[in-house]
Every structure is written in structure tokens, then in C-alpha cells.
Design an enzyme around this catalytic site. Structure first.
Site, PDB file in Angstrom:
ATOM      1  N   PHE A 143     -74.863  39.304 -28.307  1.00 48.91           N
ATOM      2  CA  PHE A 143     -74.547  39.808 -29.640  1.00 48.91           C
ATOM      3  C   PHE A 143     -74.153  38.638 -30.533  1.00 48.91           C
ATOM      4  CE2 PHE A 143     -71.538  41.552 -32.807  1.00 48.91           C
ATOM      5  CZ  PHE A 143     -72.400  42.438 -33.443  1.00 48.91           C
ATOM      6  N   GLY A 144     -74.901  38.454 -31.620  1.00 48.31           N
ATOM      7  CA  GLY A 144     -74.609  37.414 -32.599  1.00 48.31           C
ATOM      8  C   GLY A 144     -74.077  38.025 -33.876  1.00 48.31           C
ATOM      9  N   GLY A 150     -72.427  35.622 -36.337  1.00 52.19           N
ATOM     10  CA  GLY A 150     -72.268  34.488 -37.251  1.00 52.19           C
ATOM     11  C   GLY A 150     -73.475  33.593 -37.117  1.00 52.19           C
ATOM     12  N   GLU A 166     -70.112  27.323 -27.506  1.00 45.77           N
ATOM     13  CA  GLU A 166     -69.017  28.104 -28.082  1.00 45.77           C
ATOM     14  C   GLU A 166     -67.655  27.923 -27.414  1.00 45.77           C
ATOM     15  OE1 GLU A 166     -69.558  29.674 -30.864  1.00 45.77           O
ATOM     16  OE2 GLU A 166     -71.750  29.601 -30.843  1.00 45.77           O
TER      17      GLU A 166
END
Length: 184
Positions: free
Chosen positions: A8-9, A11, A85
Site C-alpha cells: 500500500f502506497g 506518499g 523506508e
């Protein structure tokens, strides 16, 4: 785990995923909202002048994109995402259920803000967030470009995020003040 991986993105992963995917679909994550709550001291800022990047914070909901990665690429993509990340920022990688716009549900790997991390900014308020975003630049470019790219990507998929639009409006106003020599 076996099988395909969903990511799930919300940004920069929406507009610069950095991995090969088989499918990309609009999705909704409930229980979390997108927020400029993470200090960036590398990509969108420096140690002397940190920028702000997005994280997921508790409450509300968040529209974004769900990417399906083939099982054969699963381990490589998770390694890539964790390196991108988790090494320097205040995130925790989690697998969370998301709703696809076609009515399906998938468990997707994503990154939520870690409020106990030293780079976690929390809610700074719109004025302070705009000032930081206006002043910051890191090795990936201007902090305000990160905001602009995210808003454009959301709009390209028919999503609206009132918080980000309000922040962008304030950043644009501050940019105009700078252009006129008023400073911030």
C-alpha cells in the site's frame, strides 16, 4: 510467506514505487490517515534543516494505491522497501488489510509512523508544517516538490485529501510571499 505481495502506497510510493509490479489499484486503508509527521534529514531535508515526509498516523482513513508484486519478486521488493523506508526514518513496516475499489480486500505491506522514534514529528500544525516544507531540501530535491507530486498523484486517481490540499495552498501562498521578497 508464499504468494503475491500487496504493497500500500500513500506518499512517494504512489508516484515513485521503485519496483516492478503486476497490478496497481486504488485502495482505501481504514484506521489510519496520511500525515506529514516524519522528519526527513536526508531525502527531503538535512540534519541542520530537516524536512517533513508522510507517514500513517492513527485514526481516519487514507486513499492510496495497492500494488501487486509477483511471488517471485516478493523477497526482493520487501528488502528494497525496508532499505528505502526503515533504515533512517520513523516507520514500522506492517501488513494491514486494505479495501480495493473493486470491492476486494487484500492484506498489504505498508509503513506506519512510529511515535517513539526520534524522527517522529507528530502533528506540528499546518502553519509550522508549511514553513518546514518551504525551507527544506535534501538529496532527493525540494521538500515542497514531494508535497506537490503526492497531491498530483492523488488527483490523477480521483482522490482528494483536504489536509494535503490545505497544506499545499499555504505552501503556495508562502512561495508567493518569498517571490515578492516578504520572506517567511
Amino acid at each position: 510467506m508464499d504468494g503475491d505481495l500487496w504493497v500500500f502506497g500513500y506518499g512517494s510510493l504512489m508516484w515513485r514505487p521503485g519496483f516492478v509490479f503486476e497490478d496497481r489499484r486504488p485502495a482505501l486503508l481504514r484506521g489510519w490517515h496520511r500525515a506529514f509527521c516524519i522528519y526527513s534529514k536526508h531525502y527531503r531535508g538535512t540534519p541542520e534543516r530537516p524536512g517533513l515526509v508522510l507517514g500513517l498516523a492513527h485514526g481516519g482513513s487514507c486513499r492510496g494505491l495497492a500494488f501487486r508484486i509477483a511471488a517471485a519478486r516478493r523477497a526482493d521488493v520487501v528488502d528494497y522497501l525496508n532499505e528505502r523506508e526503515l533504515l533512517t526514518y520513523a516507520y514500522t513496516g506492517r501488513t494491514i488489510p486494505v479495501a480495493l475499489t473493486d470491492g476486494g480486500r487484500v492484506d498489504a505491506y505498508t509503513f506506519v509512523g512510529d511515535p517513539h522514534h526520534r524522527h517522529y514529528a507528530g502533528d506540528l500544525g499546518i502553519q509550522r508544517a508549511a514553513e518546514i516544507i518551504m525551507e527544506a531540501e535534501g538529496c532527493a530535491g525540494l521538500n515542497r516538490d514531494y508535497l506537490i507530486h503526492t497531491v498530483r498523484e492523488l488527483e490523477a486517481h480521483g482522490f482528494a485529501d483536504k489536509r494535503l490540499h490545505a497544506l499545499l495552498t499555504l505552501v503556495e501562498r508562502l512561495t508567493g510571499e518569498i517571490d515578492r521578497g516578504a520572506g517567511i
